[in-house]
Enzyme design. Structure first.
Site, mmCIF file in Angstrom:
data_model
loop_
_atom_site.group_PDB
_atom_site.id
_atom_site.type_symbol
_atom_site.label_atom_id
_atom_site.label_comp_id
_atom_site.label_asym_id
_atom_site.label_seq_id
_atom_site.Cartn_x
_atom_site.Cartn_y
_atom_site.Cartn_z
ATOM 1 N N SER A 159 13.128 -10.101 -18.020
ATOM 2 C CA SER A 159 12.640 -11.214 -17.199
ATOM 3 C C SER A 159 13.724 -12.269 -17.099
ATOM 4 O O SER A 159 14.562 -12.393 -18.009
ATOM 5 C CB SER A 159 11.403 -11.825 -17.849
ATOM 6 O OG SER A 159 11.085 -13.063 -17.229
ATOM 7 N N TYR A 185 8.838 -15.672 -25.960
ATOM 8 C CA TYR A 185 8.891 -14.727 -24.830
ATOM 9 C C TYR A 185 10.349 -14.518 -24.411
ATOM 10 O O TYR A 185 10.804 -13.381 -24.248
ATOM 11 C CB TYR A 185 8.056 -15.255 -23.662
ATOM 12 C CG TYR A 185 8.011 -14.321 -22.467
ATOM 13 C CD1 TYR A 185 7.468 -13.041 -22.564
ATOM 14 C CD2 TYR A 185 8.519 -14.722 -21.220
ATOM 15 C CE1 TYR A 185 7.425 -12.185 -21.454
ATOM 16 C CE2 TYR A 185 8.468 -13.882 -20.116
ATOM 17 C CZ TYR A 185 7.926 -12.608 -20.241
ATOM 18 O OH TYR A 185 7.882 -11.769 -19.157
HETATM 19 N N1 LIG Z 1 4.577 -10.475 -13.511
HETATM 20 C C1 LIG Z 1 5.681 -11.172 -13.546
HETATM 21 O O1 LIG Z 1 5.815 -12.200 -12.856
HETATM 22 C C2 LIG Z 1 6.821 -10.754 -14.434
HETATM 23 C C3 LIG Z 1 7.995 -11.510 -14.394
HETATM 24 C C4 LIG Z 1 9.045 -11.137 -15.230
HETATM 25 C C5 LIG Z 1 8.915 -10.043 -16.049
HETATM 26 N N2 LIG Z 1 7.754 -9.340 -16.071
HETATM 27 C C6 LIG Z 1 7.654 -8.202 -16.997
HETATM 28 O O2 LIG Z 1 7.078 -7.101 -16.337
HETATM 29 C C7 LIG Z 1 6.387 -6.267 -17.255
HETATM 30 C C8 LIG Z 1 5.022 -5.872 -16.701
HETATM 31 O O3 LIG Z 1 4.270 -7.027 -16.525
HETATM 32 P P1 LIG Z 1 3.056 -7.185 -15.513
HETATM 33 O O4 LIG Z 1 3.312 -8.415 -14.752
HETATM 34 O O5 LIG Z 1 2.774 -5.925 -14.816
HETATM 35 O O6 LIG Z 1 1.900 -7.548 -16.574
HETATM 36 P P2 LIG Z 1 0.466 -6.901 -16.894
HETATM 37 O O7 LIG Z 1 -0.288 -6.645 -15.664
HETATM 38 O O8 LIG Z 1 -0.132 -7.798 -17.925
HETATM 39 O O9 LIG Z 1 0.862 -5.532 -17.549
HETATM 40 C C9 LIG Z 1 1.409 -5.479 -18.842
HETATM 41 C C10 LIG Z 1 0.960 -4.208 -19.487
HETATM 42 O O10 LIG Z 1 1.439 -4.201 -20.842
HETATM 43 C C11 LIG Z 1 0.384 -3.707 -21.647
HETATM 44 N N3 LIG Z 1 0.497 -4.108 -23.036
HETATM 45 C C12 LIG Z 1 0.448 -5.352 -23.575
HETATM 46 N N4 LIG Z 1 0.495 -5.278 -24.906
HETATM 47 C C13 LIG Z 1 0.569 -3.964 -25.226
HETATM 48 C C14 LIG Z 1 0.603 -3.236 -26.449
HETATM 49 N N5 LIG Z 1 0.565 -3.855 -27.638
HETATM 50 N N6 LIG Z 1 0.671 -1.896 -26.400
HETATM 51 C C15 LIG Z 1 0.679 -1.251 -25.225
HETATM 52 N N7 LIG Z 1 0.615 -1.872 -24.031
HETATM 53 C C16 LIG Z 1 0.563 -3.215 -24.041
HETATM 54 C C17 LIG Z 1 -0.866 -4.281 -21.020
HETATM 55 O O11 LIG Z 1 -1.973 -3.567 -21.501
HETATM 56 P P3 LIG Z 1 -3.457 -4.182 -21.425
HETATM 57 O O12 LIG Z 1 -3.836 -4.066 -19.994
HETATM 58 O O13 LIG Z 1 -4.226 -3.306 -22.361
HETATM 59 O O14 LIG Z 1 -3.349 -5.611 -21.880
HETATM 60 C C18 LIG Z 1 -0.567 -4.060 -19.563
HETATM 61 O O15 LIG Z 1 -0.894 -2.758 -19.187
HETATM 62 C C19 LIG Z 1 6.341 -7.047 -18.574
HETATM 63 O O16 LIG Z 1 7.296 -6.515 -19.463
HETATM 64 C C20 LIG Z 1 6.730 -8.452 -18.163
HETATM 65 O O17 LIG Z 1 7.364 -9.169 -19.213
HETATM 66 C C21 LIG Z 1 6.713 -9.653 -15.267
#
Ligand SMILES: NC(=O)c1ccc[n+]([C@@H]2O[C@H](COP(=O)([O-])OP(=O)(O)OC[C@H]3O[C@@H](n4cnc5c(N)ncnc54)[C@H](OP(=O)(O)O)[C@@H]3O)[C@@H](O)[C@H]2O)c1
Length: 312
Positions: A159, A185
């Site tokens: 990120s 984070y």
């Molecule tokens: N969205 C943004 O704006 C953004 C920006 C920068 C970087 N990112 C990065 O992109 C990636 C995906 O994020 P997203 O936006 O798609 O978020 P999201 O919808 O919250 O998806 C994150 C996933 O990680 C899973 N997770 C969390 N803790 C876990 C654990 N202990 N074991 C296994 N799975 C786990 C969650 O499972 P549950 O559904 O069971 O909670 C969910 O499926 C992340 O690494 C995030 O840091 C996102």
């Protein structure tokens, strides 16, 4: 060394667009956190190109729903679901022990953001434990399968928040400093980049490369710990209220590009955003990659610290 990688794709490109024309038949992929947010769209694009995709998830029901939805849309491709809790080392070990044969693409996508202070039973700070240590154990546990694939790729979803903090080796787990959800984070997301640097250094001779990326800003479950007010404040501070959210399909594009584009053949240890390699950015910046996140010495140190943390 090859110069900065640029592609015809942009912040607007979608996962489907960047994978057009790429055939992944016979390839096996894992997407952690593949049942939510950009993980779903990453898995959908890989499966649509013919890969067998395993959604590694902690919510099996959500995983099954996502697998059914993807299969319906892509027509009969294999989408599997397997339990994985990255914060639980026994669960990670279970997953890697069950994995059989080759692995061509590993997308380390799952994550949590800006959570209140939580610790695993072993006392590790939860964001570092989930975002970095869990993926570290998963990937090292799958090393043999990655090496067996010949030309495997690891995708480390980081990120722009990595600009908030380097890895603070003196107190990674906030035992002697005040806890700050955003510093924690940021530290974990810097670790995601350093991991790509060191994995490539150690494993390029096995044909394995790893790259990190910033997906963009996408409204997903990731913001569960952050109020809308705080998000608005952060986005305004980062460059004005005019910053646009990406769709999940656009948010998955850089992951899919890093996982599959022939333009990245043999390329590793780099950081991408908006479907292109990023330029070096400064602390607090919203774009680019911080020099400390690509620092080879810090990358080696993090690897060693991670090995010893998991061993104790
Ligand atoms: N969205 C943004 O704006 C953004 C920006 C920068 C970087 N990112 C990065 O992109 C990636 C995906 O994020 P997203 O936006 O798609 O978020 P999201 O919808 O919250 O998806 C994150 C996933 O990680 C899973 N997770 C969390 N803790 C876990 C654990 N202990 N074991 C296994 N799975 C786990 C969650 O499972 P549950 O559904 O069971 O909670 C969910 O499926 C992340 O690494 C995030 O840091 C996102």
């Amino acid at each position: 060394m090859t110069g900065r990688i640029t592609t015809p794709f942009t912040a607007e490109s979608t996962a489907a667009e960047v994978i057009t024309g790429i055939d992944l038949t016979g390839r096996r992929a894992i997407v952690t956190g593949g049942a939510s947010g950009i993980g779903i769209e990453t898995a959908r694009a890989l499966a649509g190109a013919g890969a067998e995709v395993t959604l590694a998830v902690r919510d099996l029901e959500a995983g099954k729903r996502t697998a059914a939805d993807i299969t319906e849309g892509t027509g009969g491709n294999q989408v599997l679901v397997a339990p994985l809790d990255l914060a639980d080392q026994a669960s990670v070990a279970d997953f890697t022990e069950r994995w059989d044969d080759q692995l061509h693409i590993l997308v380390n996508n799952a994550g949590i953001m800006a959570s209140p202070l939580m610790r695993t039973p072993r006392g590790w700070e939860m964001q570092f434990a989930t975002n970095h240590l869990g993926h570290f154990a998963l990937t090292t546990g799958l090393h043999r399968a990655l090496a067996a694939a010949g030309g495997a790729r690891i995708v480390s979803v980081s990120s722009s928040a990595h600009h908030r903090s380097p890895v603070v080796f003196d107190d990674i787990h906030f035992e002697r400093r005040a806890y700050d959800p955003w510093l924690a984070y940021g530290q974990s997301k810097t670790a995601n980049v350093l991991f790509a640097v060191e994995a490539t250094k150690r494993w390029a001779s096995d044909g394995i490369t790893a790259n990190a990326l910033m997906p963009g800003g996408i409204r997903t479950n990731l913001q569960r710990y952050v109020t809308d007010q705080e998000l608005d404040r952060l986005r305004a501070a980062a460059g004005g209220a005019g910053l646009r959210w990406k769709t999940p399909e656009q948010g998955a594009a850089t992951s899919v590009l890093v996982a599959t584009s022939p333009l990245l053949d043999g390329i590793g240890g780099r950081y991408f955003e908006d479907c292109n390699e990023a330029e070096t950015g400064k602390l607090g910046a919203r774009s680019g990659v911080a020099e400390y996140a690509l620092d080879p010495e810090a990358a080696t140190r993090l690897w060693e610290v991670s090995v010893s943390t998991l061993a104790h």
